[in-house]
Design a protein around this motif. Structure first.
Motif, PDB file in Angstrom:
ATOM      1  N   THR A 174       5.615   6.146  -0.794  1.00 39.61           N
ATOM      2  CA  THR A 174       4.192   6.444  -0.851  1.00 39.61           C
ATOM      3  C   THR A 174       3.889   7.924  -1.057  1.00 39.61           C
ATOM      4  OG1 THR A 174       2.050   6.175   0.263  1.00 39.61           O
ATOM      5  CG2 THR A 174       3.938   6.663   1.676  1.00 39.61           C
TER       6      THR A 174
ATOM      7  N   ALA B  56      -4.568   2.545   6.007  1.00 43.92           N
ATOM      8  CA  ALA B  56      -3.226   2.981   5.596  1.00 43.92           C
ATOM      9  C   ALA B  56      -2.269   2.956   6.780  1.00 43.92           C
ATOM     10  CB  ALA B  56      -3.288   4.381   4.995  1.00 43.92           C
TER      11      ALA B  56
ATOM     12  N   PHE C 204      -1.423  -0.633   7.649  1.00 44.43           N
ATOM     13  CA  PHE C 204      -0.527  -1.204   6.639  1.00 44.43           C
ATOM     14  C   PHE C 204       0.899  -0.697   6.840  1.00 44.43           C
ATOM     15  CE2 PHE C 204       1.501  -0.659   2.430  1.00 44.43           C
ATOM     16  CZ  PHE C 204       1.584  -1.990   2.034  1.00 44.43           C
TER      17      PHE C 204
ATOM     18  N   LEU D  15      -3.982   3.242  -5.859  1.00 47.49           N
ATOM     19  CA  LEU D  15      -5.044   3.320  -4.865  1.00 47.49           C
ATOM     20  C   LEU D  15      -6.239   4.018  -5.493  1.00 47.49           C
ATOM     21  CD1 LEU D  15      -4.804   2.284  -1.901  1.00 47.49           C
ATOM     22  CD2 LEU D  15      -2.622   2.584  -3.070  1.00 47.49           C
TER      23      LEU D  15
ATOM     24  N   PHE E 125      -5.913  -0.880   1.749  1.00 52.47           N
ATOM     25  CA  PHE E 125      -4.687  -1.661   1.953  1.00 52.47           C
ATOM     26  C   PHE E 125      -4.924  -3.032   2.586  1.00 52.47           C
ATOM     27  CE2 PHE E 125      -2.838   2.647   1.702  1.00 52.47           C
ATOM     28  CZ  PHE E 125      -1.836   2.409   0.778  1.00 52.47           C
TER      29      PHE E 125
ATOM     30  N   VAL F 188      -3.454  -5.990   0.464  1.00 52.60           N
ATOM     31  CA  VAL F 188      -2.155  -5.843  -0.200  1.00 52.60           C
ATOM     32  C   VAL F 188      -1.141  -6.824   0.376  1.00 52.60           C
ATOM     33  CG1 VAL F 188      -0.227  -4.296  -0.671  1.00 52.60           C
ATOM     34  CG2 VAL F 188      -2.564  -3.414  -0.708  1.00 52.60           C
TER      35      VAL F 188
END
Length: 227
Positions: free
Chosen positions: A7, A107, A110, A202, A218, A221
């Protein structure tokens, strides 16, 4: 099957404004004093030497070095000596609680969930590894460095270059197509895709759509969609 996530940070798991409005101004304000006080310390002198090599001025004095660094900050240059020095300056800011490392709540949730499920997590940012680790050590959610297996910065190459992702893949125990790269920048996603990685765009702050799969956060996802 996705076994690992690589990431980006800025604009992907943190708000762009955190870097632009908090970290960059802090480094710019502190930089001159920091450089004058620490120019002879080994970890700073190494970056000064690298900067002088880049600008091809081996005899540049410290004031010239400071001017170059401030110009690079203003221009948002992704140049390794600048990023390393910014990380050193930000360390003081974090330790003094002048600010905390911002993460989007979705985030964090996730990343925490993926880690719990056994997905290996890695970071690749233009900010130095030191700066990355500081952000996660002093984050809004406490010290979350244990979520990540490793960190990469511009020492492996520029984020818009396929070779950088090839270098990262060669250091991981996964095939390129088992790694999902997250970013808010289409050119970075293009480079990662060229290296064989899966990609997810994103789009949080009005970025233009790209050919890559995208989400606005997120919450929706599912790794199963990347086959």
């Amino acid at each position: 099957m996705i076994k690992a996530i690589l990431t980006d940070i800025e604009g992907t798991i943190t708000r762009i404004s955190f870097v632009k409005e908090v970290l960059f101004p802090y480094a710019a304000k502190q930089l001159a004093t920091f450089m004058r006080l620490n120019e002879n310390k080994a970890h700073v002198a190494e970056q000064i030497a690298a900067l002088k090599a880049i600008i091809n001025e081996p005899d540049a004095d410290i004031e010239s070095v400071i001017s170059v660094l401030l110009k690079w900050i203003e221009e948002d240059k992704k140049i390794t000596p600048l990023k390393q020095i910014q990380g050193l300056i930000w360390q003081t800011g974090y330790e003094q609680a002048d600010f905390k490392g911002h993460l989007y709540p979705d985030a964090f949730e996730f990343l925490q969930a993926q880690h719990a499920q056994g997905t290996a997590l890695y970071v690749y940012s233009s900010g130095s590894v030191r700066a990355q680790q500081l952000l996660f050590k002093y984050s809004d959610y406490g010290d979350i460095r244990a979520l990540f297996s490793d960190f990469f910065d511009t020492k492996v190459g520029a984020k818009q270059e396929q070779a950088a992702y090839n270098t990262i893949v060669n250091q991981l125990p996964f095939s390129a197509n088992e790694i999902l790269f997250l970013s808010d920048v289409a050119s970075e996603l293009d480079a990662a895709k060229a290296a064989g990685l899966k990609t997810l765009h994103l789009i949080r702050d009005g970025q233009a759509l790209s050919e890559h799969p995208y989400v606005h956060d997120f919450s929706t996802v599912k790794l199963e969609q990347f086959v």
